[in-house]
Design a protein around this motif. Structure first.
Motif, mmCIF file in Angstrom:
data_model
loop_
_atom_site.group_PDB
_atom_site.id
_atom_site.type_symbol
_atom_site.label_atom_id
_atom_site.label_comp_id
_atom_site.label_asym_id
_atom_site.label_seq_id
_atom_site.Cartn_x
_atom_site.Cartn_y
_atom_site.Cartn_z
ATOM 1 N N SER A 218 67.394 44.587 -45.426
ATOM 2 C CA SER A 218 68.009 45.296 -44.306
ATOM 3 C C SER A 218 68.368 44.333 -43.177
ATOM 4 O O SER A 218 69.454 44.422 -42.574
ATOM 5 N N TYR A 219 67.467 43.387 -42.890
ATOM 6 C CA TYR A 219 67.744 42.430 -41.821
ATOM 7 C C TYR A 219 68.821 41.429 -42.225
ATOM 8 O O TYR A 219 69.544 40.906 -41.363
ATOM 9 N N LYS A 220 68.941 41.141 -43.522
ATOM 10 C CA LYS A 220 70.031 40.273 -43.972
ATOM 11 C C LYS A 220 71.383 40.909 -43.686
ATOM 12 O O LYS A 220 72.330 40.232 -43.245
ATOM 13 N N LEU A 221 71.480 42.219 -43.921
ATOM 14 C CA LEU A 221 72.722 42.922 -43.596
ATOM 15 C C LEU A 221 72.991 42.879 -42.098
ATOM 16 O O LEU A 221 74.131 42.645 -41.658
ATOM 17 N N LEU A 222 71.942 43.081 -41.293
ATOM 18 C CA LEU A 222 72.093 43.011 -39.839
ATOM 19 C C LEU A 222 72.504 41.612 -39.399
ATOM 20 O O LEU A 222 73.338 41.445 -38.497
ATOM 21 N N GLY A 223 71.938 40.593 -40.035
ATOM 22 C CA GLY A 223 72.305 39.220 -39.694
ATOM 23 C C GLY A 223 73.752 38.912 -40.021
ATOM 24 O O GLY A 223 74.450 38.240 -39.246
ATOM 25 N N THR A 224 74.234 39.413 -41.150
ATOM 26 C CA THR A 224 75.638 39.205 -41.517
ATOM 27 C C THR A 224 76.561 39.859 -40.498
ATOM 28 O O THR A 224 77.562 39.267 -40.071
ATOM 29 N N MET A 225 76.228 41.084 -40.082
ATOM 30 C CA MET A 225 77.028 41.766 -39.067
ATOM 31 C C MET A 225 76.975 41.020 -37.735
ATOM 32 O O MET A 225 77.971 40.940 -37.012
ATOM 33 N N SER A 226 75.819 40.436 -37.413
ATOM 34 C CA SER A 226 75.683 39.689 -36.155
ATOM 35 C C SER A 226 76.541 38.435 -36.165
ATOM 36 O O SER A 226 77.140 38.076 -35.149
ATOM 37 N N VAL A 227 76.609 37.755 -37.316
ATOM 38 C CA VAL A 227 77.450 36.566 -37.412
ATOM 39 C C VAL A 227 78.917 36.933 -37.237
ATOM 40 O O VAL A 227 79.671 36.244 -36.526
ATOM 41 N N LEU A 228 79.347 38.029 -37.867
ATOM 42 C CA LEU A 228 80.733 38.473 -37.714
ATOM 43 C C LEU A 228 81.032 38.836 -36.253
ATOM 44 O O LEU A 228 82.091 38.489 -35.722
ATOM 45 N N GLN A 229 80.103 39.530 -35.618
ATOM 46 C CA GLN A 229 80.286 39.881 -34.210
ATOM 47 C C GLN A 229 80.373 38.631 -33.345
ATOM 48 O O GLN A 229 81.176 38.558 -32.408
#
Length: 325
Positions: A218-229
């Motif tokens: 779940s945090y990996k998905l959040l991290g990917t979204m954070s990098v895109l942001q």
């Protein structure tokens, strides 16, 4: 029970709990100092009080070899890169210095450097210069004197070129922290940059839970979204900087054209009927009347019509006359 690496949720909850107690200590220290020394001195030294509160908290816990209240709350302990030993006092000292002093010093240096490069009359924390108690040591005063000596070696053009670099560094520190947090969400090892510098990681005393893999995914998905942001934010910052650069270049060209127009006009003076002064950056309405660019655009924000003949028009139909003399 074998020890397992702490997951992201444990590290975040631990950090939040520590932050809660740090804020509590800061508030208590500030209130006590304000009561004893008065609001004037408290305003001058509030940053240093926060630094001392953080130093006391981590000095009595991490540096002394004990768990912080946040670490105890989620049952995690610090380990060195070998994953089998408690960090040495040197590693713990590096962490405390980086966590407590580096943000404080970096903020002081960048703010003072920006003020010195911008050439303002106020120096860093101008209140401190005017109201500091005689005989007290002042870090800002030392930084100011050192920077003044260093900047005397630079020419005026070099000083102007350094100012955007300082502004980029100020934004870059925030972006670096966000990037580090995003990668923490992905790999789940180190939450603070200061712990990465000291080589300190965490293991969970309770061992590996059944939901650990789900939490990490779940945090990996959040991290990917954070990098895109973060990438989008960087692009927006770059676009804003480019627009400001173009605006500055356009302003320079307008000033040059204005000076040329003044030289060409000689004794003939054309006045704007709105400001009743010499017309600057002449702009024509669709009906052919001339005004200052600033005057007519400000007028159009209120009324979309010509001030002379009252002909209505849209503001985008204004024509800036670049080479009018």
């Amino acid at each position: 029970m074998p020890l397992a690496p702490a997951n992201q949720s444990q590290l975040i909850r631990s950090s939040q709990k520590d932050e809660y107690y740090q804020v509590f200590l800061r508030n208590k220290a500030s209130a006590s100092f304000q009561t004893l020394a008065g609001s004037k001195l408290w305003l001058d030294w509030r940053k240093e009080l926060e630094l001392l509160a953080d130093l006391a908290y981590h000095g009595l816990t991490t540096f002394s070899g004990y768990q912080t209240l946040g670490e105890e709350y989620v049952n995690i302990i610090q380990v060195d890169p070998s994953k089998h030993k408690i960090p040495s006092w040197a590693r713990r000292g590096v962490f405390v210095l980086c966590y407590v002093f580096c943000p404080y010093l970096l903020d002081k240096v960048l703010v003072c450097l920006e003020n010195e490069l911008s050439g303002g009359q106020e120096s860093c924390n101008g209140v401190r210069w005017q109201h500091a108690v005689c005989g007290l040591w002042s870090l800002e005063l030392l930084l100011k004197r050192w920077m003044q000596r260093a900047l005397r070696l630079l020419s005026e053009s070099q000083r102007k070129a350094c100012l955007p670099v300082v502004l980029i560094l100020q934004h870059g520190v925030t972006l670096l922290h966000r990037l580090h947090v995003a990668f923490f969400y992905i790999n789940g090892s180190i939450y603070h940059l200061s712990k990465r510098a000291a080589g300190i990681t965490y293991v969970s005393v309770t061992g590996l839970s059944s939901s650990d893999r789900t939490i990490r995914n779940s945090y990996k998905l959040l991290g990917t979204m954070s990098v895109l942001q973060l990438l989008i934010t960087i692009c927006l910052h770059f676009n804003t900087w480019r627009q400001r650069y173009r605006a500055r270049q356009e302003l320079k060209r307008c000033r040059n054209l204005s000076s040329q127009r003044t030289q060409c006009s000689g004794s003939r003076v054309t006045r704007c009927i709105l400001c009743l002064e010499e017309r600057r950056h002449s702009t024509s309405t669709p009906c052919g009347h001339l005004f200052c660019w600033e005057c007519i655009t400000e007028w159009c924000n209120t009324k979309a019509e010509c001030p002379l003949c009252r002909e209505t028009f849209q503001p985008h139909r204004l024509v800036y006359l670049r080479n009018s003399c």
